[in-house]
Write a protein that holds these residues in place. Structure first.
Motif, PDB file in Angstrom:
ATOM      1  N   SER A 124       0.821  -1.221   0.000  1.00 52.74           N
ATOM      2  CA  SER A 124       0.000   0.000   0.000  1.00 52.74           C
ATOM      3  C   SER A 124       0.850   1.264   0.000  1.00 52.74           C
ATOM      4  O   SER A 124       0.371   2.327  -0.396  1.00 52.74           O
ATOM      5  CB  SER A 124      -0.940  -0.001   1.205  1.00 52.74           C
TER       6      SER A 124
ATOM      7  N   VAL B  76       1.058   2.657  -3.546  1.00 49.69           N
ATOM      8  CA  VAL B  76      -0.171   3.072  -4.225  1.00 49.69           C
ATOM      9  C   VAL B  76      -0.861   4.226  -3.511  1.00 49.69           C
ATOM     10  O   VAL B  76      -1.355   5.160  -4.139  1.00 49.69           O
ATOM     11  CB  VAL B  76      -1.136   1.867  -4.348  1.00 49.69           C
TER      12      VAL B  76
ATOM     13  N   ASP C 273       0.581  -2.599 -14.300  1.00 49.41           N
ATOM     14  CA  ASP C 273       0.713  -3.966 -13.805  1.00 49.41           C
ATOM     15  C   ASP C 273       2.160  -4.458 -13.880  1.00 49.41           C
ATOM     16  O   ASP C 273       2.642  -5.152 -12.987  1.00 49.41           O
ATOM     17  CB  ASP C 273      -0.204  -4.885 -14.616  1.00 49.41           C
TER      18      ASP C 273
ATOM     19  N   SER D 231       4.279  -2.027 -11.326  1.00 47.42           N
ATOM     20  CA  SER D 231       3.748  -1.668 -10.008  1.00 47.42           C
ATOM     21  C   SER D 231       4.498  -2.354  -8.874  1.00 47.42           C
ATOM     22  O   SER D 231       4.476  -1.864  -7.747  1.00 47.42           O
ATOM     23  CB  SER D 231       2.253  -2.019  -9.932  1.00 47.42           C
TER      24      SER D 231
ATOM     25  N   ASP E 187      -8.163   5.528  -2.805  1.00 46.10           N
ATOM     26  CA  ASP E 187      -7.478   4.316  -3.266  1.00 46.10           C
ATOM     27  C   ASP E 187      -7.720   3.119  -2.357  1.00 46.10           C
ATOM     28  O   ASP E 187      -6.953   2.156  -2.377  1.00 46.10           O
ATOM     29  CB  ASP E 187      -5.969   4.575  -3.364  1.00 46.10           C
TER      30      ASP E 187
ATOM     31  N   SER F 140      -9.838   0.808  -2.509  1.00 42.64           N
ATOM     32  CA  SER F 140     -10.269  -0.432  -3.158  1.00 42.64           C
ATOM     33  C   SER F 140      -9.132  -1.415  -3.370  1.00 42.64           C
ATOM     34  O   SER F 140      -9.360  -2.610  -3.531  1.00 42.64           O
ATOM     35  CB  SER F 140     -10.913  -0.108  -4.509  1.00 42.64           C
ATOM     36  N   TYR F 141      -7.896  -0.919  -3.369  1.00 44.93           N
ATOM     37  CA  TYR F 141      -6.763  -1.796  -3.645  1.00 44.93           C
ATOM     38  C   TYR F 141      -6.336  -2.617  -2.431  1.00 44.93           C
ATOM     39  O   TYR F 141      -5.728  -3.679  -2.581  1.00 44.93           O
ATOM     40  CB  TYR F 141      -5.562  -0.978  -4.141  1.00 44.93           C
TER      41      TYR F 141
ATOM     42  N   SER G  80      -4.078   7.256 -11.977  1.00 46.29           N
ATOM     43  CA  SER G  80      -4.902   6.042 -11.981  1.00 46.29           C
ATOM     44  C   SER G  80      -6.207   6.269 -11.218  1.00 46.29           C
ATOM     45  O   SER G  80      -7.276   5.797 -11.629  1.00 46.29           O
ATOM     46  CB  SER G  80      -4.129   4.875 -11.361  1.00 46.29           C
TER      47      SER G  80
ATOM     48  N   SER H 219     -10.272   6.049 -12.453  1.00 44.71           N
ATOM     49  CA  SER H 219     -11.302   5.345 -11.696  1.00 44.71           C
ATOM     50  C   SER H 219     -12.476   6.268 -11.375  1.00 44.71           C
ATOM     51  O   SER H 219     -13.642   5.862 -11.458  1.00 44.71           O
ATOM     52  CB  SER H 219     -10.702   4.773 -10.407  1.00 44.71           C
TER      53      SER H 219
ATOM     54  N   TYR I  96      -5.907  -7.812 -12.724  1.00 41.46           N
ATOM     55  CA  TYR I  96      -6.599  -6.886 -11.832  1.00 41.46           C
ATOM     56  C   TYR I  96      -7.623  -6.087 -12.637  1.00 41.46           C
ATOM     57  O   TYR I  96      -7.258  -5.301 -13.507  1.00 41.46           O
ATOM     58  CB  TYR I  96      -5.612  -5.937 -11.153  1.00 41.46           C
TER      59      TYR I  96
ATOM     60  N   GLY J  38      -9.484  -3.662 -11.689  1.00 43.13           N
ATOM     61  CA  GLY J  38      -9.531  -2.245 -11.359  1.00 43.13           C
ATOM     62  C   GLY J  38      -8.511  -1.394 -12.089  1.00 43.13           C
ATOM     63  O   GLY J  38      -8.592  -0.170 -12.050  1.00 43.13           O
ATOM     64  N   GLN J  39      -7.526  -2.010 -12.744  1.00 36.14           N
ATOM     65  CA  GLN J  39      -6.507  -1.244 -13.443  1.00 36.14           C
ATOM     66  C   GLN J  39      -7.005  -0.919 -14.842  1.00 36.14           C
ATOM     67  O   GLN J  39      -7.048  -1.777 -15.728  1.00 36.14           O
ATOM     68  CB  GLN J  39      -5.187  -2.023 -13.487  1.00 36.14           C
TER      69      GLN J  39
END
Length: 794
Positions: free
Chosen positions: A54, A57, A237, A240, A308, A310-311, A380, A384, A407, A409-410
């Protein structure tokens, strides 16, 4: 009569027995699924690993703030050491009250099954109060496992507040505008974060090379920004996995550097932990109040904690912030204050100036990498946000691309990406100075925080059902901190603070006009639905030749037959032997499970061969190009027919889902009879034998039908068994599938006001012209597309 009554009671008894057997297991399963996020626990090792990930991100933006905070607090000169201590004390308690207490321990709990951000709060409110402007929801939507909501006692404060909120359209519009405004400011944050982060990081070159002009630094920053935005289509991806180590090294670096500077320069700055120095700081005069805009930059990036979410799970973010981010930031700000107290003339590049010469270039590389990571996370998040706004009908249709197969969500939006790049470069090259960009950045951040505070009030009352005293305390304490910051940034509107307001005004205008036009279109279609009596009067052939094939008629209506259908059949000589009205709608939930995505019902008698299929999505779901979509839809029809046949014998049957059918008869799955115990359902089907569409009872086929031959071109085929109708649909499918889209244009009436004419005839029409067509959004093959145009006057 007696026999019929006995049969009815027998059918009712059998149905009651079936319901009794289904209700308890389904309630237990639904309860477990509704709470699957809250009940999910993680092993300690996995939680620590997620906390580490985390960092890359969520905390990049917050972590790079020390690069530009003190130079914006003291843009001119520093009077004495106590002034530095006072500013440091404000930074310490701002970090404690806003990121730590408000967001990490309170706001993060207001998540929508793990989803955060402004639209997540709005979706929670839409489920607990009827404030959704577009009334396209059905009572069956509330039965989704992700559609968690509470029921209030009649005289409770929550019930009274709910009634007050639902009582007037003006209040619903205020909530919507508040959400849209917060979203627009978050988009502005996505423009300003890369600009100030990269410009501040590259400014460190001037410490080592003093002769380098500011224009060269700006050019280097612009080159980095162009490279950053140009690489977005590859997705994050593949790289990251580098984000977390880079940001972790950054936090360790600034933490150690801060501790060394405290010991090396002036440890008296530790007195800043005494809040009395906040009071003394404000006693110094107007300049102290004006410097709040710079102090507020120390908490920029806090909104990313929630956006962020959701990650990662809440616990992972809480661990990362309390164990790494918060202590390292406190050490860095305190150490930087110690350096400034001893070197008051080095305020412009205080961070780089406080570094030992031997690690200046490595620190510059790490700082630039951390700034890029922080920018990437914000970009990013902007994609979203736009996706969520698009799903709820508040943004024009733009292209959304998945950049990762792993993923969901990306995502990446090329249209939004280039708009962000142009604005970001314009801000960087136009202002050139950190101070003006910082003023703009501070305005955007404090606006988002205020919107979150105001939205938390109904969340605490309706969702959490908190006591009014707790709501009052939270609101007052939040505003006591945020209102002074707001007043400070408003004083700098003419010094760059106007930029996010212009961005927000432009995006708000676009979003509200698009939502207004969408609402008017929906209202017109709702009021001009085709009468079922008119359709029944046409007969099974609908007054046309029924040709072989399946026609998928796309509509925004979740119930009723759209007006465009009458326009279609009055202008064409033939129509397909099977018609399916497809409605793709988004609900105020973060996702709709695949096994609950589709609802199917029959329209009219069986020999009309007309169905409705409602495909339901959450704001995180994407109606992507999927070879299985047609197959899933067709399988839903087959399974619906089997379910309908099974339920017809019961007099009290209303609606049953595939899950209930599977429990009652495990041999039925996906429209095919099987003896396997595995249920591979991909959609939920609802049988409506009593509905607004099916005003004529659905009767069983006549027993005296002499032929079971399948004739797809006929609209009056009668079937002896379920197998005959399934064979008929298979033959229709083999004949071909045509996608029929209504290309509707709305215009304002001649007697409409000037503002409405401008909004509908020009602005909304322009947005529809430049945005993507429905055929592109639905990924309809061009060779099987049929557009039907019509003009609506609203």
């Amino acid at each position: 009569m007696e026999t019929g009554s006995t049969n009815g009671q027998s059918g009712k008894g059998a149905m009651w027995e079936l319901e009794r057997n289904l209700d308890q297991p389904m309630d237990a399963e639904a309860g477990r699924l509704r709470n699957m996020y809250r009940e999910k626990t993680y092993p300690t090792i996995l939680l620590l690993r997620l906390a580490f990930q985390s960092l890359g991100v969520v905390f990049g933006d917050l972590g790079t703030s020390p690069l530009y905070v003190f130079c914006n607090i003291f843009p001119h000169n520093i009077e004495d050491t106590e002034q530095v201590i006072g500013a440091l004390s404000l930074i310490i308690y701002s970090l404690t009250l806003i990121p730590l207490i408000k967001y990490v321990f309170i706001v993060l709990r207001a998540n929508d099954n793990g989803q955060g951000g402004t639209f997540a709060l709005y979706s929670l409110l839409c489920r607990h109060a009827k404030i959704n402007i577009i009334p396209n929801q059905h009572r069956t939507d509330q039965e989704l496992t992700t559609y968690s909501r509470r029921i209030y006692e009649e005289k409770s404060l929550a019930a009274k507040f709910q009634m007050w909120l639902e009582g007037h359209q003006f209040r619903k519009n205020v909530i919507l505008i508040l959400v849209l405004f917060g979203t627009c400011m978050a988009v502005g944050d996505g423009i300003l974060t890369p600009a100030i982060s990269v410009l501040s990081a590259t400014g460190g070159i001037q410490v080592e090379v003093p002769r380098m002009g500011n224009d060269v630094v700006v050019i280097i920053s612009v080159v980095i920004l162009i490279g950053l935005f140009s690489m977005q289509h590859y997705g994050t991806d593949k790289v990251s996995w580098l984000f977390a180590p880079i940001v972790f090294v950054w936090f360790i670096l600034i933490g150690i550097l801060g501790a060394v500077n405290i010991c090396k320069y002036d440890h008296s700055v530790l007195k800043a932990f005494n809040p009395i120095y906040v009071y003394r700081y404000f006693k110094r005069g107007k300049n102290s109040w004006a410097s709040l805009g710079g102090i507020m930059l120390s908490i920029t990036g806090t909104e990313a904690l929630f956006a962020d979410l959701s990650y990662f799970p809440v616990q992972a973010i809480q661990i990362a912030f309390t164990m790494v981010v918060f202590p390292c930031l406190l050490l860095q700000y305190t150490g930087q204050a110690a350096f400034i107290a001893a070197n008051k003339e080095e305020i412009t590049h205080a961070f780089y100036s406080s570094l030992p010469a031997c690690i200046l270039w490595p620190a510059f590389v790490v700082a630039t990498a951390a700034a890029i990571v922080a920018s990437q996370a914000t970009i990013s998040a902007t994609y979203s946000i736009i996706k969520q706004a698009l799903a709820l009908g508040c943004f024009p249709r733009v292209k959304i691309i998945h950049t990762s197969k792993k993923y969901l969500g990306q995502i990446y939006s090329p249209d939004i990406n280039w708009i962000l790049m142009v604005f970001c470069i314009a801000v960087t090259a136009g202002f050139k100075k950190q101070s003006q960009i910082a003023n703009a950045y501070g305005t955007a951040v404090i606006m988002v925080m205020l919107v979150t505070t105001f939205l938390m009030i109904p969340i605490m009352l309706l969702v959490w059902r908190s006591h009014w005293t707790l709501v009052f305390v939270f609101t007052v304490l939040s505003l006591l901190v945020e209102i002074p910051y707001f007043s400070a940034v408003m004083r700098k509107i003419d010094q760059g603070g106007w930029v996010p307001l212009v961005f927000a005004a432009a995006f708000l205008l676009i979003m509200y006009i698009w939502h207004y036009g969408t609402l008017k279109r929906y209202e017109f279609e709702m009021h001009s639905k085709v009468s079922m009596a008119w359709i029944l009067g046409l007969g099974p052939s609908l007054g046309l030749v029924r040709v072989p094939g399946i026609g998928l008629v796309y509509t925004e209506l979740a119930s009723g037959v759209p007006h465009i259908f009458s326009h279609f059949i009055t202008n064409l000589p033939a129509i397909h032997s099977t018609l399916v009205f497809v409605c793709v709608k988004y609900l105020p939930v973060y996702t709709v499970p695949l096994d609950e995505r589709f609802l199917v019902k029959r329209i009219g008698p069986k020999n009309f061969h007309m169905f409705r299929c409602v495909a339901r999505y959450g704001y995180k779901d994407i109606h992507k190009k999927d070879d299985d979509f047609e197959k899933m839809l067709f399988d839903s029809l087959l399974l619906f027919i089997r379910l309908e046949s099974m339920m017809e014998e019961y007099s009290d049957s209303d609606e049953y889902s595939t899950r209930e059918l599977s429990l009652a008869n495990p041999r039925i799955s996906n429209g095919v009879t099987t003896t396997s115990s595995n249920n591979n359902n991909n959609m939920e089907l609802m049988s409506y034998t009593s509905s607004h569409d099916s005003i004529v009872p659905v009767n069983s086929p006549s027993n005296d039908t002499s032929s079971s031959q399948v004739v797809p071109a006929s609209g009056q085929t009668a079937f002896q068994s379920v197998g005959d109708e399934i064979a008929f649909l298979n033959a229709c499918r083999d004949a071909g599938v045509v996608h029929i889209l209504g290309n509707t244009v709305i215009r304002a009436r001649r007697d409409s006001g000037f503002i409405k004419k401008m909004a509908i005839n020009y602005l909304y029409a322009f947005l529809r012209k430049i945005c993507r067509e429905n055929s592109a959004i639905f990924n309809v093959p061009h060779e099987s597309l049929l557009n039907v145009g019509q003009v609506f006057y609203v």
